[in-house]
Design an enzyme around this catalytic site. Structure first.
Site, PDB file in Angstrom:
ATOM      1  N   CYS A   2       0.838  -1.181   0.000  1.00 48.65           N
ATOM      2  CA  CYS A   2       0.000   0.000   0.000  1.00 48.65           C
ATOM      3  C   CYS A   2       0.888   1.251   0.000  1.00 48.65           C
ATOM      4  O   CYS A   2       2.076   1.182   0.312  1.00 48.65           O
ATOM      5  CB  CYS A   2      -0.943   0.073   1.180  1.00 48.65           C
ATOM      6  SG  CYS A   2      -1.957  -1.389   1.390  1.00 48.65           S
ATOM      7  N   ARG A  27       3.475  -0.131  -5.172  1.00 50.51           N
ATOM      8  CA  ARG A  27       3.326  -0.815  -3.890  1.00 50.51           C
ATOM      9  C   ARG A  27       2.014  -1.581  -3.781  1.00 50.51           C
ATOM     10  O   ARG A  27       1.790  -2.301  -2.818  1.00 50.51           O
ATOM     11  CB  ARG A  27       3.396   0.203  -2.751  1.00 50.51           C
ATOM     12  CG  ARG A  27       4.668   1.001  -2.730  1.00 50.51           C
ATOM     13  CD  ARG A  27       4.607   2.035  -1.645  1.00 50.51           C
ATOM     14  NE  ARG A  27       4.597   1.406  -0.343  1.00 50.51           N
ATOM     15  CZ  ARG A  27       5.657   1.316   0.452  1.00 50.51           C
ATOM     16  NH1 ARG A  27       6.793   1.825   0.079  1.00 50.51           N
ATOM     17  NH2 ARG A  27       5.579   0.714   1.616  1.00 50.51           N
ATOM     18  N   TRP A  74      -3.018  -2.571  -1.523  1.00 51.23           N
ATOM     19  CA  TRP A  74      -2.787  -3.969  -1.868  1.00 51.23           C
ATOM     20  C   TRP A  74      -3.538  -4.761  -0.792  1.00 51.23           C
ATOM     21  O   TRP A  74      -3.191  -4.711   0.384  1.00 51.23           O
ATOM     22  CB  TRP A  74      -1.300  -4.293  -1.841  1.00 51.23           C
ATOM     23  CG  TRP A  74      -0.993  -5.690  -2.277  1.00 51.23           C
ATOM     24  CD1 TRP A  74      -0.830  -6.135  -3.562  1.00 51.23           C
ATOM     25  CD2 TRP A  74      -0.814  -6.833  -1.438  1.00 51.23           C
ATOM     26  NE1 TRP A  74      -0.573  -7.478  -3.570  1.00 51.23           N
ATOM     27  CE2 TRP A  74      -0.551  -7.942  -2.286  1.00 51.23           C
ATOM     28  CE3 TRP A  74      -0.852  -7.042  -0.058  1.00 51.23           C
ATOM     29  CZ2 TRP A  74      -0.322  -9.220  -1.800  1.00 51.23           C
ATOM     30  CZ3 TRP A  74      -0.634  -8.322   0.419  1.00 51.23           C
ATOM     31  CH2 TRP A  74      -0.367  -9.391  -0.444  1.00 51.23           C
ATOM     32  N   ASN A 100      -0.977   1.710   6.044  1.00 49.29           N
ATOM     33  CA  ASN A 100      -0.115   0.662   5.475  1.00 49.29           C
ATOM     34  C   ASN A 100       0.186  -0.308   6.601  1.00 49.29           C
ATOM     35  O   ASN A 100       0.446   0.133   7.723  1.00 49.29           O
ATOM     36  CB  ASN A 100       1.245   1.233   5.045  1.00 49.29           C
ATOM     37  CG  ASN A 100       1.176   1.914   3.719  1.00 49.29           C
ATOM     38  OD1 ASN A 100       0.114   2.039   3.126  1.00 49.29           O
ATOM     39  ND2 ASN A 100       2.327   2.381   3.262  1.00 49.29           N
ATOM     40  N   GLY A 101       0.241  -1.602   6.308  1.00 44.35           N
ATOM     41  CA  GLY A 101       0.623  -2.570   7.327  1.00 44.35           C
ATOM     42  C   GLY A 101      -0.558  -3.364   7.825  1.00 44.35           C
ATOM     43  O   GLY A 101      -1.615  -3.413   7.196  1.00 44.35           O
ATOM     44  N   GLU A 481      14.687 -18.868 -10.700  1.00 43.64           N
ATOM     45  CA  GLU A 481      14.386 -17.477 -11.042  1.00 43.64           C
ATOM     46  C   GLU A 481      13.648 -17.390 -12.382  1.00 43.64           C
ATOM     47  O   GLU A 481      12.701 -16.616 -12.535  1.00 43.64           O
ATOM     48  CB  GLU A 481      15.688 -16.659 -11.058  1.00 43.64           C
ATOM     49  CG  GLU A 481      15.552 -15.218 -11.498  1.00 43.64           C
ATOM     50  CD  GLU A 481      14.602 -14.390 -10.644  1.00 43.64           C
ATOM     51  OE1 GLU A 481      14.174 -14.842  -9.576  1.00 43.64           O
ATOM     52  OE2 GLU A 481      14.255 -13.276 -11.075  1.00 43.64           O
ATOM     53  N   LYS A 485       9.941 -15.733 -12.798  1.00 41.57           N
ATOM     54  CA  LYS A 485       9.648 -14.630 -13.736  1.00 41.57           C
ATOM     55  C   LYS A 485       8.462 -15.011 -14.619  1.00 41.57           C
ATOM     56  O   LYS A 485       7.561 -14.219 -14.853  1.00 41.57           O
ATOM     57  CB  LYS A 485      10.851 -14.387 -14.614  1.00 41.57           C
ATOM     58  CG  LYS A 485      11.757 -13.248 -14.607  1.00 41.57           C
ATOM     59  CD  LYS A 485      11.789 -12.099 -13.729  1.00 41.57           C
ATOM     60  CE  LYS A 485      11.214 -12.088 -12.388  1.00 41.57           C
ATOM     61  NZ  LYS A 485      12.060 -11.671 -11.318  1.00 41.57           N
ATOM     62  N   GLU A 488       5.116 -15.156 -12.609  1.00 41.90           N
ATOM     63  CA  GLU A 488       4.764 -13.847 -12.080  1.00 41.90           C
ATOM     64  C   GLU A 488       4.060 -12.968 -13.121  1.00 41.90           C
ATOM     65  O   GLU A 488       3.069 -12.316 -12.807  1.00 41.90           O
ATOM     66  CB  GLU A 488       6.083 -13.183 -11.653  1.00 41.90           C
ATOM     67  CG  GLU A 488       5.977 -12.164 -10.586  1.00 41.90           C
ATOM     68  CD  GLU A 488       7.354 -11.670 -10.166  1.00 41.90           C
ATOM     69  OE1 GLU A 488       8.360 -11.942 -10.853  1.00 41.90           O
ATOM     70  OE2 GLU A 488       7.413 -10.983  -9.149  1.00 41.90           O
ATOM     71  N   HIS A 504      13.479 -37.805  -9.633  1.00 40.59           N
ATOM     72  CA  HIS A 504      12.891 -38.097  -8.317  1.00 40.59           C
ATOM     73  C   HIS A 504      11.442 -37.622  -8.236  1.00 40.59           C
ATOM     74  O   HIS A 504      10.904 -37.496  -7.145  1.00 40.59           O
ATOM     75  CB  HIS A 504      13.746 -37.456  -7.219  1.00 40.59           C
ATOM     76  CG  HIS A 504      15.153 -37.960  -7.222  1.00 40.59           C
ATOM     77  ND1 HIS A 504      15.496 -39.210  -6.749  1.00 40.59           N
ATOM     78  CD2 HIS A 504      16.311 -37.424  -7.706  1.00 40.59           C
ATOM     79  CE1 HIS A 504      16.797 -39.396  -6.900  1.00 40.59           C
ATOM     80  NE2 HIS A 504      17.314 -38.320  -7.485  1.00 40.59           N
ATOM     81  N   LYS A 603       5.089  -4.406  -5.681  1.00 46.08           N
ATOM     82  CA  LYS A 603       6.542  -4.328  -5.803  1.00 46.08           C
ATOM     83  C   LYS A 603       7.219  -4.546  -4.454  1.00 46.08           C
ATOM     84  O   LYS A 603       8.246  -5.195  -4.368  1.00 46.08           O
ATOM     85  CB  LYS A 603       6.922  -2.964  -6.387  1.00 46.08           C
ATOM     86  CG  LYS A 603       8.410  -2.763  -6.601  1.00 46.08           C
ATOM     87  CD  LYS A 603       8.929  -3.638  -7.709  1.00 46.08           C
ATOM     88  CE  LYS A 603      10.419  -3.465  -7.919  1.00 46.08           C
ATOM     89  NZ  LYS A 603      10.971  -4.626  -8.660  1.00 46.08           N
TER      90      LYS A 603
HETATM   91  O1  M6R Z   1      12.447  -5.741  -2.395  1.00 42.50           O
HETATM   92  P1  M6R Z   1      12.892  -7.162  -2.223  1.00 42.50           P
HETATM   93  O2  M6R Z   1      14.031  -7.530  -3.101  1.00 42.50           O
HETATM   94  O3  M6R Z   1      13.191  -7.517  -0.783  1.00 42.50           O
HETATM   95  O4  M6R Z   1      11.653  -8.039  -2.676  1.00 42.50           O
HETATM   96  C1  M6R Z   1      11.625  -9.425  -2.477  1.00 42.50           C
HETATM   97  C2  M6R Z   1      10.559 -10.061  -3.315  1.00 42.50           C
HETATM   98  O5  M6R Z   1       9.301  -9.630  -2.918  1.00 42.50           O
HETATM   99  C3  M6R Z   1      10.745  -9.750  -4.812  1.00 42.50           C
HETATM  100  O6  M6R Z   1      11.991 -10.171  -5.262  1.00 42.50           O
HETATM  101  C4  M6R Z   1       9.663 -10.455  -5.668  1.00 42.50           C
HETATM  102  O7  M6R Z   1       9.855 -11.835  -5.628  1.00 42.50           O
HETATM  103  C5  M6R Z   1       9.711  -9.891  -7.086  1.00 42.50           C
HETATM  104  N1  M6R Z   1       8.395  -9.525  -7.495  1.00 42.50           N
HETATM  105  C6  M6R Z   1      10.278 -10.840  -8.071  1.00 42.50           C
HETATM  106  O8  M6R Z   1      10.241 -10.391  -9.380  1.00 42.50           O
END
Ligand code: M6R
Length: 608
Positions: A2, A27, A74, A100-101, A481, A485, A488, A504, A603
């Site tokens: 947020c 955010r 969010w 926020n929070g 990773e 990606k 996501e 396995h 983010k």
């Molecule tokens: O700001 P941070 O690097 O601590 O964020 C960690 C994860 O939330 C962040 O890497 C998330 O997995 C991304 N959306 C990946 O693309």
């Protein structure tokens, strides 16, 4: 998560609030809302959706006024609809509050308020705060805010308006960041710096459990006991100003293309061309400390956790210190054995990820040495950690992290080289590693130049519902990773595995309908990876291979080759991940997904 923005001054508040919400949307972007004081009342407008779509429908006359608060959400408590959007109010509309929070004891407080006749209109924890504040307010906002701090558990940042205080904003901070921006006859409140740049020339960081009373010309800070707090503001860092896409269709695309330059700057600032001089005077760990450490724990979440996996391997291999990666949200609960001979490295783009902050708190409580590997030095984690290594990747706006990830990998490799040097590890081939690091920016540039190969593969995988990603040793984290990606931003279900796991269990998934991506670049694991590729082929699985341009064998086995230049296998993951970023990007684009703001994500994840 947020975003909070508040404004009080001589200008109309609404445009400032809308612009602030826009800049904070990375955010969270489920819904947005504003409240503005005018003629003895608080005028609230809040709606589900994104600010670009909502703002044109918000009537500037109905929301005229020079003091107000805004929020982008969010969702944590309750679906993203109008009633759950912020600001929240009490039944009389005397209070407008954005949050926020998370309030952890919200259910107990809600029950108590309901027993007292309060009728709730939303499913949020935030509404509890609005009712509590309204009931505690007897003309003194600080006393009412202190009451909130006393009664509520959790982490939260709040901006509050009261109908009886026309030109006043109240800010309350526990756990979540909150800043006061100081301008000329106007002041602002915001959950991060971005919306303050251009209006405020100085900024005041609120401390833990602090309350601020903000008017156009004054800012008063208090602690939870109501005692005044004096703190010097700091100048605003103008590099945080709003950034554009520089002609790219998406921030993700722009950020992928920034990687060669960012990596060059990172390498050039730390190491000379033969690897003899590795400069690290600024990170707060001297050579004696490196010699003292008996273990390194790397903590992070999501993409940052994948960087930790690579970091643990490169530190253990080059510096010969036992090192491990732990998901930051699992760290404290695992009750790690800590002490001054353990170094805990918190890896984070934002420096605000709550899970990683909590892991760092555990490290500090355990008396461990701490280091933040961060893209935002002036962040919560940056202020807590004993030392900071700045990634200098520049602001990353796309929710899917790309340039911050490759900078994290590069930074951790540099750190490993430094540690090896400080510990006098003779088995480390400094020259080879330094040469590979120097070759990295061009290698990434070349991988990006082969965009077309990944784009062609994307035309095929766009129809998949499931995908497998396989890599070994140095590239097992690359596989994780790549899969993250893909899922996501394209919403294709993708699983990443260390390829040794294939037999396995995951091999049961292999079929023509489940494309498998295999990372088969030169190195000790190449033959075994080729074995895995043949196993997939034998089961008629479609196969995409990340391989050297001239790798005939890979070309023979693959449906699609994603070419990369050849680098030392210890540094190669930093380039091998690049075609996987491009593959995810192109697949998401062809599927018509919202690439920079994928569904359900934010983010910066500032809740646990
Ligand atoms: O700001 P941070 O690097 O601590 O964020 C960690 C994860 O939330 C962040 O890497 C998330 O997995 C991304 N959306 C990946 O693309």
């Amino acid at each position: 998560m947020c975003g909070i923005i508040g404004y009080t001054g001589n200008s109309q508040a609404l445009p400032v609030l809308i612009q602030g919400i826009r800049l904070l949307s990375y955010r969270g972007y489920d819904s947005a809302g504003v409240s503005v004081w005018r003629a003895g009342a608080l005028h609230v407008r809040r709606d589900p959706g994104r600010i670009e779509d909502l703002a044109p429908g918000w009537d500037p006359d109905a929301l005229a006024g020079t003091t107000g608060v805004g929020h982008t959400r969010w969702a944590t408590h309750g679906v993203p609809n109008r009633v759950n959007a912020h600001p929240h109010s009490d039944a009389d509309g005397a209070v407008a509050l954005v949050h926020n929070g998370i309030v952890e004891n919200d259910l107990a407080l809600r029950k108590e308020l309901e027993a007292d006749g309060v009728k709730f209109t939303s499913d949020t924890d935030t509404e509890v705060l609005a009712h509590l504040f309204a009931r505690a307010f007897r003309g003194d906002p600080v006393a009412a805010a202190r009451d909130l701090l006393r009664r509520c558990r959790g982490q939260f940042a709040l901006a509050i308006q009261h109908r009886d205080l026309p030109h006043t904003l109240l800010a309350v901070r526990r756990g979540s960041p909150l800043l006061i921006g100081l301008g000329v006859r106007e002041n602002l409140v915001a959950s991060d710096l971005r919306p303050l740049v251009g209006r405020a020339d100085r900024v005041l960081d609120m401390g833990e459990d602090e309350i601020a009373v903000v008017t156009p010309t004054t800012v008063e800070l208090f602690d939870a006991a109501g005692a005044p707090v004096v703190r010097e503001p700091r100048p605003v860092d103008h590099t945080e100003r709003e950034i554009g896409k520089d002609g790219h269709a998406h921030f993700m695309l722009k950020e992928m293309h920034e990687q060669p330059h960012r990596l060059y700057e990172l390498v050039a600032s730390r190491v000379d061309s033969d690897g003899r001089l590795v400069r690290f005077d600024d990170v707060g760990i001297d050579d004696d400390a490196w010699r003292r450490f008996s273990r390194v724990d790397l903590v992070g979440a999501g993409t940052a956790y994948h960087a930790c996996l690579y970091g643990a391997q490169v530190i253990e291999t080059l510096a010969r210190i036992p090192a491990r990666a732990v998901m930051s949200h699992e760290y404290a609960a695992a009750q790690p054995v800590l002490g001054p001979d353990v170094l805990v490295i918190a890896v984070s783009q934002s420096g605000e990820t709550m899970d990683t902050k909590v892991a760092l708190e555990a490290a500090l409580e355990g008396d461990a040495a701490t280091l933040g590997v961060l893209n935002v030095r002036q962040s919560v984690i940056g202020r807590m950690a004993g030392g900071v290594m700045d990634l200098h990747a520049g602001p990353e706006i796309s929710v899917a992290s790309t340039k911050a990830h490759t900078s994290m990998l590069c930074a951790l490799a540099l750190l490993a080289l430094k540690a090896a040097q400080a510990r006098g590890v003779t088995s480390t081939p400094y020259g080879d590693i330094a040469r590979a690091l120097w070759a990295l920016p061009d290698a990434v540039r070349m991988a990006l130049a082969d965009f077309g190969a990944a784009a062609e593969a994307a035309r095929d995988v766009r129809r998949a519902d499931h995908m497998l990603y396989l890599g070994r040793s140095w590239d097992s984290s690359t596989a994780l990773e790549g899969a993250l990606k893909m899922k996501e931003i394209s919403y294709i279900h993708a699983e990443g595995y260390a390829a040794g796991e294939l037999k396995h269990g995951p091999i049961a998934l292999v079929s023509r309908e489940v494309p498998t991506v295999a990372i088969v670049t030169p190195g000790r694991m190449r033959e075994r990876m080729l074995g895995n590729v043949r196993e997939v082929r034998a089961r008629e699985g479609e196969i995409l291979i990340v391989a050297s341009k001239d790798d005939e064998e890979a070309r023979f086995l693959a449906d699609f080759v994603l070419p990369v230049p050849t680098l030392d296998e210890r540094i190669a993951p930093i380039v091998n991940v690049v075609p996987l970023q491009v593959l995810a990007y192109e697949t998401a684009r062809l599927r018509g997904c919202d690439i920079d703001q994928p569904r359900n994500l934010a983010k910066t994840v500032t809740v646990q």
